[in-house]
Structure formats: structure tokens, C-alpha cells
Design an enzyme around this catalytic site. Structure first.
Site, mmCIF file in Angstrom:
data_model
loop_
_atom_site.group_PDB
_atom_site.id
_atom_site.type_symbol
_atom_site.label_atom_id
_atom_site.label_comp_id
_atom_site.label_asym_id
_atom_site.label_seq_id
_atom_site.Cartn_x
_atom_site.Cartn_y
_atom_site.Cartn_z
ATOM 1 N N ASN A 140 -1.812 67.717 39.407
ATOM 2 C CA ASN A 140 -1.550 69.120 39.734
ATOM 3 C C ASN A 140 -0.906 69.759 40.824
ATOM 4 O O ASN A 140 0.258 70.291 40.852
ATOM 5 C CB ASN A 140 -2.717 70.671 38.662
ATOM 6 C CG ASN A 140 -2.401 69.452 37.001
ATOM 7 O OD1 ASN A 140 -2.297 68.632 36.562
ATOM 8 N ND2 ASN A 140 -3.113 70.394 36.383
ATOM 9 N N LYS A 157 -10.806 63.778 33.154
ATOM 10 C CA LYS A 157 -9.356 64.507 32.535
ATOM 11 C C LYS A 157 -9.435 65.590 33.574
ATOM 12 O O LYS A 157 -8.017 65.744 34.754
ATOM 13 C CB LYS A 157 -9.526 65.410 31.458
ATOM 14 C CG LYS A 157 -8.386 66.373 31.198
ATOM 15 C CD LYS A 157 -7.340 65.658 30.563
ATOM 16 C CE LYS A 157 -6.524 66.532 30.940
ATOM 17 N NZ LYS A 157 -5.625 67.368 29.514
ATOM 18 N N ASN A 182 -6.079 66.012 36.431
ATOM 19 C CA ASN A 182 -5.163 66.831 36.971
ATOM 20 C C ASN A 182 -5.346 67.754 38.640
ATOM 21 O O ASN A 182 -4.693 68.158 39.181
ATOM 22 C CB ASN A 182 -6.315 68.160 36.586
ATOM 23 C CG ASN A 182 -5.939 68.340 35.368
ATOM 24 O OD1 ASN A 182 -6.665 68.169 33.895
ATOM 25 N ND2 ASN A 182 -4.783 68.427 34.668
ATOM 26 N N GLY A 187 -2.750 75.828 21.521
ATOM 27 C CA GLY A 187 -2.944 76.451 19.499
ATOM 28 C C GLY A 187 -2.100 75.946 18.837
ATOM 29 O O GLY A 187 -2.615 76.614 17.112
ATOM 30 N N GLY A 233 -5.417 82.363 20.549
ATOM 31 C CA GLY A 233 -4.340 82.104 21.519
ATOM 32 C C GLY A 233 -3.335 81.003 20.910
ATOM 33 O O GLY A 233 -3.736 80.174 20.088
HETATM 34 N N1 LIG Z 1 0.479 72.213 27.038
HETATM 35 C C1 LIG Z 1 -0.023 71.492 27.211
HETATM 36 O O1 LIG Z 1 0.504 70.401 26.568
HETATM 37 C C2 LIG Z 1 -1.321 70.849 27.232
HETATM 38 C C3 LIG Z 1 -2.091 71.661 27.496
HETATM 39 N N2 LIG Z 1 -3.636 71.832 28.080
HETATM 40 C C4 LIG Z 1 -4.792 73.087 28.306
HETATM 41 O O2 LIG Z 1 -4.890 73.926 26.893
HETATM 42 C C5 LIG Z 1 -5.142 74.941 27.455
HETATM 43 C C6 LIG Z 1 -4.108 76.110 27.468
HETATM 44 O O3 LIG Z 1 -2.796 75.811 27.226
HETATM 45 P P1 LIG Z 1 -2.018 76.042 26.623
HETATM 46 O O4 LIG Z 1 -1.226 76.192 25.046
HETATM 47 O O5 LIG Z 1 -0.130 75.323 27.410
HETATM 48 O O6 LIG Z 1 -1.062 77.596 27.777
HETATM 49 P P2 LIG Z 1 -0.897 78.605 27.100
HETATM 50 O O7 LIG Z 1 -0.778 79.559 28.043
HETATM 51 O O8 LIG Z 1 0.808 78.277 25.989
HETATM 52 O O9 LIG Z 1 -1.617 78.729 25.766
HETATM 53 C C7 LIG Z 1 -2.208 79.946 25.703
HETATM 54 C C8 LIG Z 1 -2.266 80.961 25.330
HETATM 55 O O10 LIG Z 1 -3.338 82.158 24.740
HETATM 56 C C9 LIG Z 1 -3.086 83.131 24.566
HETATM 57 N N3 LIG Z 1 -4.600 84.197 24.832
HETATM 58 C C10 LIG Z 1 -4.616 84.694 25.910
HETATM 59 N N4 LIG Z 1 -5.706 85.460 25.959
HETATM 60 C C11 LIG Z 1 -5.795 85.823 24.431
HETATM 61 C C12 LIG Z 1 -7.099 86.542 23.721
HETATM 62 N N5 LIG Z 1 -7.589 87.324 24.904
HETATM 63 N N6 LIG Z 1 -6.881 86.514 22.477
HETATM 64 C C13 LIG Z 1 -5.227 86.244 21.822
HETATM 65 N N7 LIG Z 1 -4.866 85.177 22.239
HETATM 66 C C14 LIG Z 1 -4.826 84.462 23.915
HETATM 67 C C15 LIG Z 1 -1.894 83.246 25.467
HETATM 68 O O11 LIG Z 1 -1.294 84.773 24.900
HETATM 69 P P3 LIG Z 1 0.172 85.725 25.534
HETATM 70 O O12 LIG Z 1 1.170 84.840 25.539
HETATM 71 O O13 LIG Z 1 0.555 86.708 24.497
HETATM 72 O O14 LIG Z 1 -0.675 85.546 26.789
HETATM 73 C C16 LIG Z 1 -1.212 82.147 24.882
HETATM 74 O O15 LIG Z 1 -0.640 82.293 24.264
HETATM 75 C C17 LIG Z 1 -4.937 75.042 29.082
HETATM 76 O O16 LIG Z 1 -6.233 74.682 29.508
HETATM 77 C C18 LIG Z 1 -3.984 73.719 29.377
HETATM 78 O O17 LIG Z 1 -3.954 73.064 30.197
HETATM 79 C C19 LIG Z 1 -4.083 70.526 28.096
HETATM 80 C C20 LIG Z 1 -3.276 69.404 27.514
HETATM 81 C C21 LIG Z 1 -1.631 69.669 27.285
HETATM 82 C C1 LIG Z 2 -1.778 65.176 32.432
HETATM 83 C C2 LIG Z 2 -1.126 65.847 33.185
HETATM 84 C C3 LIG Z 2 -1.730 66.284 34.744
HETATM 85 C C4 LIG Z 2 0.497 65.506 32.751
HETATM 86 O O1 LIG Z 2 1.350 67.272 33.109
HETATM 87 C C5 LIG Z 2 -1.687 67.551 32.192
HETATM 88 O O2 LIG Z 2 -2.738 67.565 32.024
HETATM 89 C C6 LIG Z 2 -1.495 69.239 33.081
HETATM 90 O O3 LIG Z 2 -0.013 69.049 33.466
HETATM 91 O O4 LIG Z 2 -1.887 70.236 32.706
#
Ligand SMILES: NC(=O)C1=CN([C@@H]2O[C@H](COP(=O)(O)OP(=O)(O)OC[C@H]3O[C@@H](n4cnc5c(N)ncnc54)[C@H](OP(=O)(O)O)[C@@H]3O)[C@@H](O)[C@H]2O)C=CC1
Ligand SMILES: CC(C)(CO)C(=O)C(=O)O
Length: 300
Positions: A190, A182, A186, A13, A8
Site C-alpha cells: 500500500n 494481511k 498491506n 459494505g 457503512g
Molecule cells: N474495497 C476493497 O476491495 C477492500 C477493502 N477492504 C477494507 O475494508 C474496509 C472498507 O473498505 P471500503 O468499503 O473499500 O471503504 P469505503 O470508504 O468505500 O467504505 C466505508 C464506508 O463507511 C461509511 N461510514 C464511515 N463511517 C460511518 C458511520 N459512522 N456511519 C455510517 N457509515 C459510515 C462511509 O460513508 P461515506 O461514504 O459517507 O464517507 C463509506 O461509505 C477498509 O478497511 C478497506 O481497507 C478490504 C479488502 C478489500
Molecule cells: C491486497 C491489496 C494490496 C490489494 O490492492 C489491498 O488490500 C489494498 O489495496 O488495500
């Protein structure tokens, strides 16, 4: 130097590939064009090229000896992504899941062999992608990793050593407690921020107090039924502290609804509703938040 596959190329990622590639050989599995370079950007500093290899599923080699496979997809994408990667998992390797919300650990664990350790990483690092190829690192925070199966719990030293390049990383022997804590944040932030279309800080207004109090009370009752000890006062204090620290941010669920993307509500309030049925505990506030987010998604 370890061989790491990150599944991802979303915000998390890319942030983790930036940190891990400083000391390890990192490949990132993408569903987009694998040839494009990705960049890490922070504040006003110059962007840095992420020193990882971006590959698509058909470039994955069955002989590739990954030491660690880290899933950084959304909660509802984990099981599909895992099924795609399973044929490529080396007999001895560590699997790390990292997402908001609950679920997935038991389902993944039941498909591993006895030499494959399973860990969960919760992170408060924050970021977003300003376009498909650039991640903006917007928030610092603690990351915690912990073992989810026997092998992982017995031997945490190798993964702790590999992941030490992630800023502010600690290890826990009770990852379920950390994940639940956590989850409580959320639940408080959220769905309400998404339904009212407000920044996290605005949820401190008195009109949200009752629903936050009741939704967290239900979740703390579920935690207790699972043998966890999370006092309601601690859950409330943490939630309001995070609202203050992230006052100007829009939550991930608010952004998912705004951009018409699937939300993680099933793994957040949906998890509490499902556990309520299992433990015979009423969860009307979480049920309602779940239904409202699902309904809002279907009309945007
Ligand atoms: N962003 C943040 O600040 C934070 C996020 N999180 C948590 O972390 C997790 C990830 O968040 P985030 O990075 O923001 O989410 P995103 O949606 O930006 O990232 C997920 C990525 O995974 C890819 N993906 C999904 N399925 C596959 C697959 N089968 N093979 C390859 N790639 C795949 C998607 O691709 P595509 O773009 O092609 O759909 C997308 O690019 C979530 O649970 C979020 O709640 C936790 C803390 C902070
Ligand atoms: C901690 C918080 C609430 C920060 O926005 C978050 O994890 C989210 O937006 O999914």
C-alpha cells in the site's frame, strides 16, 4: 433468518450486503440519502438490486433486535461508528469488525457486555463503487472470520452459520495471526504503490526490493514479540504473490491519495511503529513510510 445491521455502505459494505441479503434480513446504515436503491454489478453481467433496507442513524430503532452488527467502515472510522451504534446494540448480539490494518478490537471489546460476542472478518473479496449507488465486484478471494472475545471463541457455530452465504468463508481460532498476515501484505504494497503512484504489479521491480525486505523484517519482528510465528520468507512470498495476482490494480492507499481521502496508514505502518516503541524494537522503515504518506496527504 438473522437480522443484520451493516454499518457503512462503502464497497465492502455493499458487497457483503448483497451476499448476506440472499438469506437474511439486512439493513445498511448510510450517511447518504437512505431512500436510494443500491446495485451490485459483476463483470459484464446485468446489475442486481441489493435486497437490503438503507437507513440513516435517526431511523435506527432502539427496539430493533439485530442479531449481528457488522462494521465495514475504514480502520480510522470504527470507533466513531461504534459510539454511534452502541446505544442501539441489543443485550445479546454479535459484533463483527472488518477492515484492513490493526487496532480497534481491544477498544470495542472493552465496551461490550458479557453477552455480546466480538468477531473480526478479514476479506480478500475486492470491489469499488463506480458511483455512490453501484458496487463493482472485481476480485474473488478467501474471507476468514474468527472470535476476538471469550464468548465468540466459545461459540462460533451461530455466526459461521449466518455468514456461510459469503463466498469462500472459513473460520479460524487464531484471527490475530490472519490479521497480521494481511497486515504484512498491506505494508509491502500500500504505501509504496501510493508514494510511487504505480499499480501493485510494478512493485516487483528490483528498485523496491530493499525497502520491502526491510519493512517486512521489522513487521515480522513485531509479530514475534506478540507471540506469532510468521517467518520472513513466508511474508515475502505472500506479498509478491499478491502483487502478481493484483498486478493491474491500484491499491486502496494509492486510490485514497489520488482522491485526497484519509488513508489507513496509521493502522498499517503506524501500527508497526507504535508496537516497536512498546516492545523496544526499532522500525525505521515503517516509521519513514508512515511519515511520507502523512506528508503526502497534507500536500495533495
Ligand atoms: N474495497 C476493497 O476491495 C477492500 C477493502 N477492504 C477494507 O475494508 C474496509 C472498507 O473498505 P471500503 O468499503 O473499500 O471503504 P469505503 O470508504 O468505500 O467504505 C466505508 C464506508 O463507511 C461509511 N461510514 C464511515 N463511517 C460511518 C458511520 N459512522 N456511519 C455510517 N457509515 C459510515 C462511509 O460513508 P461515506 O461514504 O459517507 O464517507 C463509506 O461509505 C477498509 O478497511 C478497506 O481497507 C478490504 C479488502 C478489500
Ligand atoms: C491486497 C491489496 C494490496 C490489494 O490492492 C489491498 O488490500 C489494498 O489495496 O488495500
Amino acid at each position: 433468518m438473522a437480522n443484520i445491521l451493516i454499518v457503512g455502505d462503502g464497497a465492502i459494505g455493499l458487497l457483503l450486503s448483497h451476499f448476506l441479503s440472499a438469506s437474511h434480513n439486512v439493513s445498511v446504515l448510510t450517511r447518504k440519502s437512505p431512500t436510494n436503491t443500491r446495485f451490485y454489478s459483476r463483470g459484464k453481467g446485468t446489475s442486481k438490486k441489493i435486497d437490503a433496507q438503507f437507513i440513516s442513524l435517526n431511523q435506527l430503532n432502539k427496539a430493533a433486535e439485530f442479531d449481528v452488527v457488522l462494521f465495514t467502515v475504514k480502520a480510522f472510522q470504527v470507533l466513531d461508528a461504534f459510539s454511534q451504534i452502541k446505544p442501539f446494540l441489543p443485550i445479546h448480539c454479535s459484533i463483527v469488525l472488518s477492515h484492513n490494518g490493526m487496532g480497534n478490537v481491544d477498544e470495542v471489546n472493552s465496551q461490550l457486555n458479557t453477552h455480546q460476542a466480538l468477531y473480526f472478518l478479514t476479506t480478500n473479496i475486492a470491489g469499488f463503487k463506480s458511483n455512490q449507488y453501484i458496487v463493482q465486484h472485481t476480485g474473488e478471494g478467501q474471507s476468514v472470520i474468527g472470535g476476538c472475545n471469550e464468548l465468540a471463541l466459545q461459540n462460533s457455530a451461530p455466526i459461521a452459520d449466518i455468514f456461510k452465504v459469503i463466498p469462500n468463508l472459513t473460520f479460524t481460532n487464531n484471527i490475530q495471526q490472519l490479521r497480521f498476515e494481511k497486515l504484512l501484505v498491506n505494508i509491502a504494497i500500500n504505501p509504496l504503490s501510493a508514494l510511487s503512484n504505480v499499480r501493485n504489479g510494478e512493485l516487483r521491480a528490483p528498485k523496491y526490493n530493499t525497502i520491502i525486505f526491510n519493512a517486512l523484517t521489522e513487521a515480522c519482528n513485531i509479530a514475534k514479540a506478540q507471540g506469532l510465528n510468521i517467518p520472513l520468507i513466508k511474508a515475502l512470498n505472500t506479498a509478491y504473490k499478491i502483487m502478481e495476482l493484483t498486478a493491474n490494480n491500484y491499491s486502496s492507499m494509492q486510490q485514497d491519495l489520488t482522491y485526497n481521502r484519509e488513508t489507513e496508514i496509521s493502522a498499517i505502518c503506524g501500527y508497526i511503529s507504535q508496537q516497536g516503541k512498546l516492545h523496544n524494537i526499532k522500525t525505521p522503515y515503517n516509521d519513514e513510510l508512515f511519515v511520507k504518506i502523512q506528508a503526502k496527504k497534507s500536500v495533495v
